[in-house]
Design an enzyme around this catalytic site. Structure first.
Site, PDB file in Angstrom:
ATOM      1  N   ASP B 139       0.231  -3.096   2.050  1.00  0.00           N
ATOM      2  CA  ASP B 139       0.641  -4.475   1.757  1.00  0.00           C
ATOM      3  C   ASP B 139      -0.538  -5.298   1.245  1.00  0.00           C
ATOM      4  O   ASP B 139      -0.388  -6.158   0.387  1.00  0.00           O
ATOM      5  CB  ASP B 139       1.216  -5.128   3.017  1.00  0.00           C
ATOM      6  CG  ASP B 139       2.552  -4.487   3.400  1.00  0.00           C
ATOM      7  OD1 ASP B 139       3.190  -3.888   2.501  1.00  0.00           O
ATOM      8  OD2 ASP B 139       2.927  -4.551   4.582  1.00  0.00           O
ATOM      9  N   CYS B 140      -1.712  -5.034   1.787  1.00  0.00           N
ATOM     10  CA  CYS B 140      -2.887  -5.801   1.355  1.00  0.00           C
ATOM     11  C   CYS B 140      -3.559  -5.217   0.115  1.00  0.00           C
ATOM     12  O   CYS B 140      -4.275  -5.915  -0.590  1.00  0.00           O
ATOM     13  CB  CYS B 140      -3.877  -5.924   2.504  1.00  0.00           C
ATOM     14  SG  CYS B 140      -4.164  -4.387   3.398  1.00  0.00           S
TER      15      CYS B 140
END
Lengths: 139, 405
Positions: B139-140
């Protein structure tokens, strides 16, 4: 008197010709074979030293070229890329002809083209790959 | 007692352009002529150098983030794999890494034309480097794949960190077998055809400070044509081996871990090498200044090739199968003469480490110091020496299920 180291390249169609015989018989040259790489139906390579009379030598070269052989000066076949050389000296015990030497006490590497017999052992023995060749079928 | 100097006094002389600096080769003649006391009184610093293949070398890189960001899971630089089990866009490129496509020794002896050492040389030379990286995506860090090109000046950091350099003495390699062998000590012809060695001898840094009385953590050094530092003792550091009366080890002993900013180094002194049938490595230029703090230190720096001995080791059996033993000791003076005698056989010798390069490094470092550009760093802590009681370890081969503890 001429004394010259040469590389003869044979197209595959000419490898079965008795070239050396003609050099001796027709042109009265002395032939010292340094290295030969001749196989049936493949392009061949012959490194030799020719010596004899100036006129005979010239006529022999013309004849060789007329037969379709490529004639090159052996001296330029292996070159030393001095910029790549780190002067380690690893080549000096591999070169069989004394062309690559480590000068003492300077401990620097020197390449004497005239002594090179184009065995090509240095090409891969040099860790820095400072020895180079123009020969296509080397390696 | 004789002369005593401090680092501060030496550095003050360097800054005022008055320091007397000699190379480890030049100082031999001075000591022979004037004696240790007078030489120590007149010389402030002795410079050393070495330029040999050092496999335990590599560079930490931080590439910066692309947009979107990526957590690099696999990294290739010019096709050579780098270790990326660190933070997102960090990687470590080792000198001996080879491309996955390299046939290795399947076509024996393998040529090993390209690898980590060559990529490091290309980086320092400012050449364009192809970067391929892939990831599983998070996600990051959403990006899963990147292919790009960059030059050294365009990335955040490139820190050369070599876990083991500057071996204090090394084996002389021979081959007693019946066929040619291809080793990290070069091509060894059968039946004692040649003997290869790899130390600068009298110019080598750790042979001029055999008991590590001045070289310590934080010592500023010449590294790859720029400035670096001693980070730690190197891996396989083994100061406990047998020594001569002059303190010089007769076997491979101390090593150094060194660090420096690759961006200020020069390709001339970081060279990718290919060892036929063995692999790829990096030739590292490294030089260390030794402060003449006392007559004792001057006596160590005056060591010459006659007084440094190394063991002749058979790389057809003894080394690979760890059978131990050697074929006798020879001096670097004998090795540099071009021929040694092994069991009565005359064997031609060849170096793998460039003595001409070592000489130039020592001379360059001398010029830097004389010009006031390079001062001596006081070590933050000493390196372990003889009294550390280090025992050299080998790897046990136990069946993991048997335990044995």
């Amino acid at each position: 008197m001429v004394k010259q180291k040469l590389v003869l390249r044979f197209p595959s169609t000419l490898v079965e010709q008795p070239v050396i015989y003609h050099l001796v018989k027709d042109y009265d040259l002395m032939v010292n074979i340094l290295r030969a790489d001749i196989n049936p139906k493949k392009e061949g390579r012959l490194m030799l030293e020719l010596s004899g009379g100036e006129a005979d030598y010239r006529r022999a070269l013309d004849w060789l070229q007329a037969q379709g052989l490529t004639v090159m000066n052996l001296k330029q076949q292996i070159t030393w890329n001095e910029g790549r050389c780190t002067h380690c000296g690893a080549c000096s015990v591999i070169c069989p002809s004394g062309a690559l030497i480590l000068s003492r006490p300077e401990m620097t590497v020197h390449f004497d083209e005239a002594k090179c017999v184009v065995c090509e052992l240095c090409l891969k023995a040099c860790p820095a790959r400072a020895m180079e060749t123009l020969l296509e079928n080397a390696k | 007692m004789g002369v005593q100097r401090t680092y501060e006094e030496i550095n003050a002389k360097i800054k005022s352009g008055q320091a007397v600096v000699l190379t480890a080769e030049e100082v031999i003649g001075l000591v022979e002529e004037k004696g240790i006391a007078e030489a120590a009184a007149s010389v402030d610093v002795v410079t050393t150098g070495t330029f040999g293949p050092m496999c335990s070398s590599g560079v930490f890189l931080n590439f910066g983030h692309p947009q979107p960001r990526i957590k690099m899971n696999e990294v290739y630089l010019n096709g050579v794999p780098a270790y990326s089990g660190v933070a997102a866009v960090d990687a470590y490129l080792g000198a001996t890494a080879i491309p996955l496509s390299d046939p290795g020794n399947r076509n024996y002896p393998g040529a090993f034309n390209y690898g980590g050492g060559h990529v490091i040389e290309a980086l320092v030379a400012g050449r364009e480097i192809r970067l391929e990286a892939s990831s599983y995506g998070t996600d990051c860090y959403p990006l899963k794949k990147i292919e790009t090109v960059f030059r050294l000046s365009e990335i955040n950091e490139a820190t050369l960190f070599n876990p083991r350099n500057a071996y204090q003495n090394y084996n002389v390699a021979v081959n007693r077998g019946d066929k040619t062998i291809y080793t990290y000590m070069g091509i060894l012809k059968p039946r004692l055809g040649n003997a290869n060695y790899s130390s600068a001898g009298q110019l080598s840094p750790l042979l001029n400070d055999p008991l590590l009385k001045t070289i310590g953590i934080g010592t500023r050094i010449f590294l790859g044509g720029g400035i670096g530092y001693v980070a730690w003792h190197g891996t396989q550091h083994n100061p406990g081996v047998e020594r001569g009366d002059n303190g010089v080890p007769r076997y491979p002993a101390g090593t150094l871990a060194v660090i420096g900013d690759l961006k200020q180094m020069q390709p001339r002194w970081l060279r990718g090498l290919s060892f036929l049938g063995y692999g790829v490595t990096l030739q590292v230029g490294l030089g260390i200044p030794i402060p003449i703090l006392s007559e004792e230190i001057m006596a160590y720096c005056a060591v010459n090739d006659d007084a440094i001995l190394a063991p002749v080791v058979d790389y057809s059996r003894s080394y690979p199968y760890r059978e131990g033993g050697n074929l006798g000791l020879v001096s670097y003076a004998q090795l540099k003469s071009g021929e040694i005698s092994v069991n009565g056989t005359r064997v031609p010798t060849a170096p793998l480490s460039s003595y001409a390069g070592a000489r130039e490094i020592a001379a360059t470092l001398k010029e830097w110091i004389r010009a006031g550009k390079f001062t001596l760093a006081v070590p933050a802590a000493p390196l372990p020496s003889v009294e550390a009681g280090i025992t050299f370890k080998t790897l046990p081969q136990r069946h993991p299920e048997e335990g044995g503890f």
